[in-house]
Design a protein around this motif. Structure first.
Motif, mmCIF file in Angstrom:
data_model
loop_
_atom_site.group_PDB
_atom_site.id
_atom_site.type_symbol
_atom_site.label_atom_id
_atom_site.label_comp_id
_atom_site.label_asym_id
_atom_site.label_seq_id
_atom_site.Cartn_x
_atom_site.Cartn_y
_atom_site.Cartn_z
ATOM 1 N N LYS A 244 0.810 -1.220 0.000
ATOM 2 C CA LYS A 244 0.000 0.000 0.000
ATOM 3 C C LYS A 244 0.847 1.276 0.000
ATOM 4 C CE LYS A 244 -4.294 -1.758 0.719
ATOM 5 N NZ LYS A 244 -5.594 -1.266 0.274
ATOM 6 N N ASP A 245 2.128 1.151 -0.288
ATOM 7 C CA ASP A 245 3.013 2.315 -0.217
ATOM 8 C C ASP A 245 2.628 3.421 -1.192
ATOM 9 O OD1 ASP A 245 4.377 1.017 1.742
ATOM 10 O OD2 ASP A 245 6.106 0.466 0.504
ATOM 11 N N SER A 246 1.951 3.077 -2.285
ATOM 12 C CA SER A 246 1.572 4.102 -3.258
ATOM 13 C C SER A 246 0.588 5.108 -2.668
ATOM 14 C CB SER A 246 0.970 3.457 -4.513
ATOM 15 O OG SER A 246 -0.196 2.721 -4.193
ATOM 16 N N LEU A 247 -0.139 4.713 -1.624
ATOM 17 C CA LEU A 247 -1.045 5.649 -0.960
ATOM 18 C C LEU A 247 -0.261 6.767 -0.278
ATOM 19 C CD1 LEU A 247 -3.542 3.097 0.599
ATOM 20 C CD2 LEU A 247 -4.160 4.881 -1.029
ATOM 21 N N ILE A 248 0.865 6.407 0.292
ATOM 22 C CA ILE A 248 1.717 7.406 0.944
ATOM 23 C C ILE A 248 2.419 8.250 -0.108
ATOM 24 C CG2 ILE A 248 3.613 7.727 2.582
ATOM 25 C CD1 ILE A 248 2.923 4.842 3.585
ATOM 26 N N ASP A 249 2.930 7.590 -1.148
ATOM 27 C CA ASP A 249 3.621 8.311 -2.219
ATOM 28 C C ASP A 249 2.703 9.317 -2.896
ATOM 29 O OD1 ASP A 249 5.863 6.793 -1.700
ATOM 30 O OD2 ASP A 249 5.481 5.347 -3.307
ATOM 31 N N TYR A 250 1.418 8.992 -2.975
ATOM 32 C CA TYR A 250 0.480 9.874 -3.664
ATOM 33 C C TYR A 250 0.456 11.269 -3.049
ATOM 34 C CZ TYR A 250 -3.904 11.809 -5.407
ATOM 35 O OH TYR A 250 -4.835 12.639 -5.971
ATOM 36 N N PHE A 251 0.612 11.349 -1.725
ATOM 37 C CA PHE A 251 0.539 12.647 -1.052
ATOM 38 C C PHE A 251 1.902 13.313 -0.900
ATOM 39 C CE2 PHE A 251 -3.355 10.495 0.427
ATOM 40 C CZ PHE A 251 -4.279 11.435 0.003
ATOM 41 N N ASP A 252 2.932 12.708 -1.490
ATOM 42 C CA ASP A 252 4.262 13.297 -1.463
ATOM 43 C C ASP A 252 4.386 14.321 -2.597
ATOM 44 O OD1 ASP A 252 6.839 13.795 -0.722
ATOM 45 O OD2 ASP A 252 7.511 11.709 -0.852
ATOM 46 N N VAL A 253 5.442 15.098 -2.556
ATOM 47 C CA VAL A 253 5.702 16.083 -3.609
ATOM 48 C C VAL A 253 6.393 15.386 -4.779
ATOM 49 C CG1 VAL A 253 6.906 18.217 -4.209
ATOM 50 C CG2 VAL A 253 5.917 17.939 -1.915
ATOM 51 N N ALA A 254 5.853 15.552 -5.981
ATOM 52 C CA ALA A 254 6.449 14.957 -7.192
ATOM 53 C C ALA A 254 7.305 16.019 -7.875
ATOM 54 C CB ALA A 254 5.357 14.442 -8.117
ATOM 55 N N TYR A 255 8.527 16.194 -7.363
ATOM 56 C CA TYR A 255 9.381 17.286 -7.837
ATOM 57 C C TYR A 255 9.622 17.232 -9.343
ATOM 58 C CZ TYR A 255 10.471 18.067 -2.891
ATOM 59 O OH TYR A 255 10.378 18.329 -1.554
ATOM 60 N N GLU A 256 9.996 16.048 -9.843
ATOM 61 C CA GLU A 256 10.336 15.933 -11.258
ATOM 62 C C GLU A 256 9.140 16.251 -12.146
ATOM 63 O OE1 GLU A 256 10.736 13.638 -8.998
ATOM 64 O OE2 GLU A 256 12.887 13.195 -8.811
ATOM 65 N N LEU B 298 6.256 20.016 -15.761
ATOM 66 C CA LEU B 298 5.036 20.742 -16.118
ATOM 67 C C LEU B 298 5.290 22.246 -16.172
ATOM 68 C CD1 LEU B 298 2.391 18.752 -14.001
ATOM 69 C CD2 LEU B 298 2.738 18.663 -16.479
ATOM 70 N N ARG B 299 6.091 22.742 -15.241
ATOM 71 C CA ARG B 299 6.416 24.171 -15.252
ATOM 72 C C ARG B 299 7.186 24.547 -16.515
ATOM 73 N NH1 ARG B 299 7.880 23.142 -9.812
ATOM 74 N NH2 ARG B 299 6.306 23.896 -8.358
ATOM 75 N N GLN B 300 8.172 23.734 -16.843
ATOM 76 C CA GLN B 300 8.988 24.032 -18.020
ATOM 77 C C GLN B 300 8.158 24.016 -19.295
ATOM 78 O OE1 GLN B 300 12.649 21.782 -18.332
ATOM 79 N NE2 GLN B 300 12.956 21.809 -16.111
#
Length: 294
Positions: free
Chosen positions: A62-74, A79-81
Motif C-alpha cells: 500500500k506504499d503508493s497511498l503514501i507516495d500519492y501525497f508526497d511532492v512529485a518534484y520531477e 510541467l512548469r517548463q
C-alpha cells in the motif's frame, strides 16, 4: 469543554478482492472516480471539516497511498517548463502539509476495530474522525463537516446513518434508537450485522465516525465479534450511556465504491456534476441507455 476535532484515521489496509485483478498491484483506494482517487476524496472531505492531522492504516503493498501525497518534484518541474499551468494546478490537492500525515501498518487483517486500535498512539487523548474511503459521499457541505456541527454542540460520539432495506441489515452496523427527530438520532445501542428479524431498526452506520478516545481501552481487549473479527461497533456499544452518542441523517448521497455497481454509479454521478464533462457523459448515457445487452 468539548475538544476541537483535528485528527482523522483512514483505514486503507483492505485487500480489495472485489476489484481483482485491478487491485493485484494497486490499492483499491487509488482507483479513480473521474480523475481523483478515492483516497483523495476522503482526505478532501476531512480537510474541509477542519481536520489537520491524518493517519493512514495501511498494509503490505500500500506504499503508493503514501507516495500519492508526497511532492512529485520531477513531474512538477517538467510541467512548469512546458507551461502546463492547468495540469500543475491539478496536482495541488494531492499535496499535504509536511508532518501532517502518518502511516501505520496493520500487519494482520483482524477487522476494522483492530485497524482503529493500531492508531491508538496517534489518537492519544483526542477525539478523532474515521473515514472509510469506500464510502464516497456527494454532499455540500461535506458529510464530515455536517457531523462536526453536531459534535461541536453535543460532544461525545457522532456517526453518519442512513436507512437500508430491512432484508439487508445483516450487511451493516445497525443502531437502536432512543430518540429521533427526523435528522438527529439519539442512539441507545449498536448491533453489528444483525439478521433482519433481530435488527433493532433499519438505520445503518456508514463509513463516517467521530469517536471519543475512550474507545481504545475497549478495542485493546481484542474481543472478536461478527465474522470472528474485532468489530468497531462492539466497542462503540460500550460507550453508549457513558457519554452522548448521536447518529446524523446527513444531507447527501452515498456511493458504495466497495462494490462494482456502486463504483460505476459514482463515476456517472460525479462526471455529471462536472461542467466540463457533463455534456459528454449525457451523450454516452443516451448512446447506451437503449442498447440491447448482447
Amino acid at each position: 469543554m468539548i475538544k476541537p476535532l483535528k485528527k482523522a484515521v483512514l483505514p486503507v489496509a483492505g485487500l480489495g478482492t472485489r476489484f481483482l485483478p485491478a487491485t493485484k498491484s494497486m490499492p483499491k483506494e487509488m482507483l479513480p472516480v473521474v480523475d481523483r482517487p478515492l483516497i483523495q476524496y476522503a482526505l478532501d472531505e476531512a480537510r474541509a471539516a477542519g481536520i489537520e492531522q491524518f493517519c493512514l492504516i495501511t498494509g503490505r503493498g500500500k506504499d503508493s497511498l503514501i507516495d500519492y501525497f508526497d511532492v512529485a518534484y520531477e513531474l512538477e518541474d517538467t510541467l512548469r517548463q512546458r507551461g502546463k499551468k492547468e495540469s500543475l494546478e491539478a496536482l495541488y490537492p494531492s499535496s499535504i502539509e509536511a508532518g501532517s500525515l502518518t502511516a501505520l501498518r496493520q500487519q494482520s487483517p483482524l477487522g476494522l476495530g483492530h485497524a482503529i486500535w493500531c492508531a491508538r498512539t496517534f489518537v492519544g487523548d483526542d477525539p478523532f474522525a474515521i473515514l472509510l474511503p469506500d464510502d464516497l459521499i456527494m454532499a455540500t457541505p461535506g458529510c464530515l463537516a455536517q457531523m462536526v456541527e453536531v459534535y461541536n454542540e453535543y460532544g461525545g460520539n457522532v456517526v453518519a446513518v442512513t436507512e437500508v432495506p430491512r432484508e439487508k441489515t445483516s450487511s451493516y452496523g445497525i443502531v437502536d434508537i432512543e430518540k429521533d427527530d427526523g435528522k438527529l438520532v439519539t442512539i441507545s445501542g449498536v448491533v453489528e450485522k444483525p439478521e433482519p428479524e433481530q435488527a433493532p431498526s433499519n438505520l445503518s452506520i456508514i463509513g463516517r465516525y467521530i469517536l471519543s478516545p475512550e474507545i481504545m481501552k475497549y478495542l485493546s481487549k481484542m474481543e472478536k465479534g461478527a465474522g470472528n473479527e474485532v468489530q468497531l461497533t462492539d466497542s462503540m456499544e460500550k460507550l453508549i450511556g457513558q457519554m452522548p452518542f448521536h447518529g446524523l441523517r446527513y444531507n447527501g448521497v452515498r456511493y458504495d465504491c466497495g462494490s462494482k455497481s456502486g463504483f460505476l454509479e459514482a463515476q456517472v454521478a460525479f462526471a455529471l456534476k462536472r461542467p466540463d464533462l457533463a455534456p459528454a457523459m449525457r451523450k454516452i448515457i443516451q448512446k447506451y441507455a437503449h442498447e440491447e445487452v448482447k
